[in-house]
Design an enzyme around this catalytic site. Structure first.
Site, PDB file in Angstrom:
ATOM      1  N   HIS A 178       0.859  -1.194   0.000  1.00  0.00           N
ATOM      2  CA  HIS A 178       0.000   0.000   0.000  1.00  0.00           C
ATOM      3  C   HIS A 178       0.887   1.233   0.000  1.00  0.00           C
ATOM      4  CE1 HIS A 178      -3.088   2.872   1.224  1.00  0.00           C
ATOM      5  NE2 HIS A 178      -3.957   1.969   0.812  1.00  0.00           N
ATOM      6  N   ASP A 185      -8.031  -5.078  -0.249  1.00  0.00           N
ATOM      7  CA  ASP A 185      -8.502  -5.939  -1.346  1.00  0.00           C
ATOM      8  C   ASP A 185      -8.155  -7.406  -1.159  1.00  0.00           C
ATOM      9  OD1 ASP A 185      -7.592  -3.143  -3.199  1.00  0.00           O
ATOM     10  OD2 ASP A 185      -9.640  -3.890  -3.028  1.00  0.00           O
TER      11      ASP A 185
HETATM   12  C1  SDX Z   1      -6.147   0.192  -3.010  1.00  0.00           C
HETATM   13  O1  SDX Z   1      -4.333   4.673  -2.000  1.00  0.00           O
HETATM   14  C2  SDX Z   1      -5.291   4.037  -1.401  1.00  0.00           C
HETATM   15  O2  SDX Z   1      -5.713   4.385  -0.327  1.00  0.00           O
HETATM   16  C3  SDX Z   1      -5.833   2.857  -2.181  1.00  0.00           C
HETATM   17  C4  SDX Z   1      -6.882   2.022  -1.436  1.00  0.00           C
HETATM   18  C5  SDX Z   1      -8.154   2.811  -1.193  1.00  0.00           C
HETATM   19  O3  SDX Z   1      -8.901   2.447  -0.261  1.00  0.00           O
HETATM   20  O4  SDX Z   1      -8.463   3.732  -2.019  1.00  0.00           O
HETATM   21  O5  SDX Z   1      -6.360   1.540  -0.208  1.00  0.00           O
HETATM   22  C6  SDX Z   1      -7.309   0.815  -2.303  1.00  0.00           C
HETATM   23  O6  SDX Z   1      -5.897   0.550  -4.134  1.00  0.00           O
HETATM   24  C7  SDX Z   1      -5.296  -0.810  -2.280  1.00  0.00           C
HETATM   25  C8  SDX Z   1      -4.078  -1.307  -3.133  1.00  0.00           C
HETATM   26  C9  SDX Z   1      -4.597  -2.381  -4.104  1.00  0.00           C
HETATM   27  N1  SDX Z   1      -3.543  -2.739  -5.064  1.00  0.00           N
HETATM   28  C10 SDX Z   1      -2.907  -3.935  -4.980  1.00  0.00           C
HETATM   29  O7  SDX Z   1      -3.095  -4.774  -4.087  1.00  0.00           O
HETATM   30  C11 SDX Z   1      -1.917  -4.193  -6.128  1.00  0.00           C
HETATM   31  C12 SDX Z   1      -0.635  -4.799  -5.568  1.00  0.00           C
HETATM   32  N2  SDX Z   1       0.092  -3.752  -4.810  1.00  0.00           N
HETATM   33  C13 SDX Z   1       1.122  -3.019  -5.498  1.00  0.00           C
HETATM   34  O8  SDX Z   1       0.914  -2.825  -6.860  1.00  0.00           O
HETATM   35  C14 SDX Z   1       1.615  -1.807  -4.700  1.00  0.00           C
HETATM   36  O9  SDX Z   1       1.851  -2.240  -3.431  1.00  0.00           O
HETATM   37  C15 SDX Z   1       0.756  -0.549  -4.651  1.00  0.00           C
HETATM   38  C16 SDX Z   1       0.389  -0.068  -6.014  1.00  0.00           C
HETATM   39  C17 SDX Z   1      -0.469  -0.781  -3.846  1.00  0.00           C
HETATM   40  C18 SDX Z   1       1.590   0.524  -3.937  1.00  0.00           C
HETATM   41  O10 SDX Z   1       2.653   0.814  -4.761  1.00  0.00           O
HETATM   42  P1  SDX Z   1       3.760   1.906  -4.363  1.00  0.00           P
HETATM   43  O11 SDX Z   1       3.407   2.600  -3.099  1.00  0.00           O
HETATM   44  O12 SDX Z   1       4.008   2.746  -5.566  1.00  0.00           O
HETATM   45  O13 SDX Z   1       4.999   1.046  -3.989  1.00  0.00           O
HETATM   46  P2  SDX Z   1       6.050   0.542  -5.029  1.00  0.00           P
HETATM   47  O14 SDX Z   1       5.390  -0.011  -6.244  1.00  0.00           O
HETATM   48  O15 SDX Z   1       7.073   1.614  -5.194  1.00  0.00           O
HETATM   49  O16 SDX Z   1       6.688  -0.714  -4.241  1.00  0.00           O
HETATM   50  C19 SDX Z   1       7.782  -0.554  -3.335  1.00  0.00           C
HETATM   51  C20 SDX Z   1       8.541  -1.888  -3.403  1.00  0.00           C
HETATM   52  C21 SDX Z   1       8.985  -2.251  -4.822  1.00  0.00           C
HETATM   53  O17 SDX Z   1      10.125  -3.089  -4.685  1.00  0.00           O
HETATM   54  P3  SDX Z   1      11.605  -2.398  -4.893  1.00  0.00           P
HETATM   55  O18 SDX Z   1      11.594  -1.708  -6.235  1.00  0.00           O
HETATM   56  O19 SDX Z   1      11.737  -1.428  -3.724  1.00  0.00           O
HETATM   57  O20 SDX Z   1      12.570  -3.570  -4.810  1.00  0.00           O
HETATM   58  O21 SDX Z   1       7.675  -2.959  -2.981  1.00  0.00           O
HETATM   59  C22 SDX Z   1       7.489  -3.853  -4.071  1.00  0.00           C
HETATM   60  C23 SDX Z   1       7.855  -3.098  -5.331  1.00  0.00           C
HETATM   61  O22 SDX Z   1       8.282  -4.011  -6.355  1.00  0.00           O
HETATM   62  N3  SDX Z   1       6.065  -4.226  -4.067  1.00  0.00           N
HETATM   63  C24 SDX Z   1       5.604  -5.448  -4.286  1.00  0.00           C
HETATM   64  C25 SDX Z   1       4.209  -5.347  -4.144  1.00  0.00           C
HETATM   65  N4  SDX Z   1       3.869  -4.089  -3.861  1.00  0.00           N
HETATM   66  C26 SDX Z   1       5.030  -3.389  -3.826  1.00  0.00           C
HETATM   67  N5  SDX Z   1       6.237  -6.623  -4.584  1.00  0.00           N
HETATM   68  C27 SDX Z   1       5.438  -7.695  -4.746  1.00  0.00           C
HETATM   69  N6  SDX Z   1       4.083  -7.692  -4.617  1.00  0.00           N
HETATM   70  C28 SDX Z   1       3.446  -6.537  -4.330  1.00  0.00           C
HETATM   71  N7  SDX Z   1       2.116  -6.512  -4.221  1.00  0.00           N
END
Ligand code: SDX
Length: 428
Positions: free
Chosen positions: A307, A364
């Site tokens: 998140h 989710d």
């Molecule tokens: C919602 O904003 C809100 O409030 C949203 C929400 C709401 O109520 O409105 O809470 C609802 O959208 C919840 C999120 C639902 N999405 C998912 O579950 C999709 C999977 N999650 C990821 O795509 C990700 O965690 C996000 C999009 C939710 C957050 O992304 P960020 O904050 O941009 O973080 P990032 O992509 O920069 O990740 C940081 C690190 C990275 O690794 P490094 O480059 O540092 O090595 O964490 C890793 C990412 O690769 N990472 C994951 C991951 N999420 C982040 N690795 C594996 N699986 C994951 N799910």
């Protein structure tokens, strides 16, 4: 006592910028004079460190995993309130007194008739159309039937438009569901409350008596409460951005539906179930899939994990996980997907990759398991998220207009071609 300003040294000069205080949470640097004074702008991809507005609606503490709706902890709201009351709270800032609640609920019933012409519009969509695309179109089409722009200076007009949007949106969500199931659409039953009416409108089969299952209604009500608002998330920021151009409420909400559809945002609840089904079909080896999620060369991500703000458990995920257990028990359902989800959670939360990046289950991760137990098809999960998030979108749109936020227009860092002369095609 913390400083009330920051000093920026640049080009041999010092510039002071005031700190904007908060009641709780992040304080911010007011950089509204930065470009005029220094010629510099800021760059913050994804706005990870940037506040877009000052708001009084919802607060979340990502480190502690806390969420407040107008100051009330989500755990108390989910336990003690109901979705209609939460809609009032988000819109008006206070829990309603009995007569305010009754008037709000009666208005929603008064406005919830959706013009038959919209039924013709829904008929033109192929049954295979994704429900979020249908919902976004129908929401925008509401403008055609309510063309008068809202005068936000009039409390009556603003409340009327808000209640009308709430009233009609649940019908559009139910009708979108019926479309995917090839079922006739109906105008609901105003003897029921908001959630009961949605549930019956969506699920009543034309050839059977409808049983209003209180377990299902309570589960739906709780899920809608938990999705109702969440600060400046992607879809809410979209609603604010579109509304900042003084675009109407219905069109602004329609843009929020489109933003929510994305699999990184509200579309994740559908992606989680598809992921769990894939893992089950692949033999249920959760360790293999956790390794894939960690592999930078593998596009697979653990949907429902991570998140932008929560670097601890999403408090909504905790409540939903418990509710999933309760509901499946009450409905006597064994869902392999729930077992796989719990195994995934255990493995991931003990794995250094997830611990280091503070990746926890988000709202989710478990919600789809409940929707599935309630008989809602996967493609409809994000429509359910939209129905829950509607009051938050409306409350944020109202706040943005009432506070007079300026039209949103970010700047950029340009790294494209410098000026050059046009070349005729023969000379290229
Ligand atoms: C919602 O904003 C809100 O409030 C949203 C929400 C709401 O109520 O409105 O809470 C609802 O959208 C919840 C999120 C639902 N999405 C998912 O579950 C999709 C999977 N999650 C990821 O795509 C990700 O965690 C996000 C999009 C939710 C957050 O992304 P960020 O904050 O941009 O973080 P990032 O992509 O920069 O990740 C940081 C690190 C990275 O690794 P490094 O480059 O540092 O090595 O964490 C890793 C990412 O690769 N990472 C994951 C991951 N999420 C982040 N690795 C594996 N699986 C994951 N799910």
């Amino acid at each position: 006592m913390s400083d009330n300003k920051v000093i920026l040294n640049y080009d041999g000069k010092s510039f002071e910028y005031p700190i904007v205080d908060s009641t709780i949470g992040d304080r911010g640097i007011d950089i509204s004079k930065l470009r005029d004074q220094t010629g510099l702008i800021t760059l913050d991809l994804g706005y990870k460190n940037t506040g877009a507005t000052i708001s009084e609606i919802t607060y979340l503490d990502g480190d502690k995993g806390e969420l407040l709706y107008r100051g009330y902890p989500i755990e108390q709201i989910a336990e003690k309130s109901n979705f209609t009351e939460v809609m009032y709270l988000l819109l008006h800032g206070e829990l309603p007194k009995a007569e305010q609640f009754n008037s709000f609920e009666n208005n929603i019933k008064k406005y919830n008739f959706v013009a038959d012409e919209l039924k013709k519009l829904i008929d033109v969509f192929p049954r295979s159309a994704h429900p979020m695309g249908v919902l976004s179109s129908l929401t925008s089409a509401l403008t055609a039937f309510n063309p008068k722009a809202v005068d936000v200076k009039s409390k009556e007009e603003l409340d009327y438009a808000s209640e009308l949007m709430i009233a009609k949106f649940s019908h559009l969500c139910a009708w979108t569901y019926r479309k995917t199931q090839g079922l006739p659409i109906n105008h609901g039953d105003n003897s029921l409350n908001y959630v009961e009416n949605f549930y019956k409108m969506a699920f009543k089969l034309p050839n059977q008596e409808f049983v209003m299952d209180p377990v299902v209604v309570a589960a739906l009500d709780k899920l809608l409460i938990l999705h109702a608002d969440h600060e400046q998330n992607c879809s809410t920021s979209t609603v604010r951005m579109v509304g900042s151009a003084h675009t109407g409420l219905f069109a602004s909400i329609s843009s929020g539906v489109s933003a929510l559809w994305g699999p990184l945002h509200g579309g994740a609840n559908q992606a989680v179930i598809e992921m769990l089904e894939l893992i089950e079909k692949d033999g249920g080896d959760v360790n293999k899939w956790v390794e894939k999620a960690k592999d930078k060369n593998d596009s697979f991500r653990l949907m429902g994990f991570g998140h932008r703000v929560y670097k601890n458990f999403d408090p909504r995920a905790k409540i939903i996980k418990k509710a999933a257990d309760d509901i499946l028990g009450k409905l006597g359902i064994q869902d392999k997907a729930l077992d796989i989800a719990m195994q995934l959670e255990k493995v991931a939360l003990e794995d250094e990759y997830f611990i280091e990046r503070k990746l926890y289950p988000n709202v989710d991760f478990y919600s789809g398991i409940i929707y599935r137990a309630l008989g809602i098809p996967t493609e409809m999960f994000t429509v359910m998220f939209a129905l829950g998030r509607l009051p938050g979108w409306i409350a944020q749109w109202r706040e943005m207009r009432l506070k007079g936020d300026p039209i949103g227009r970010p700047r950029q860092i340009y790294q494209g071609a410098t000026e050059r002369d046009y070349l005729d095609i023969k000379s290229r």
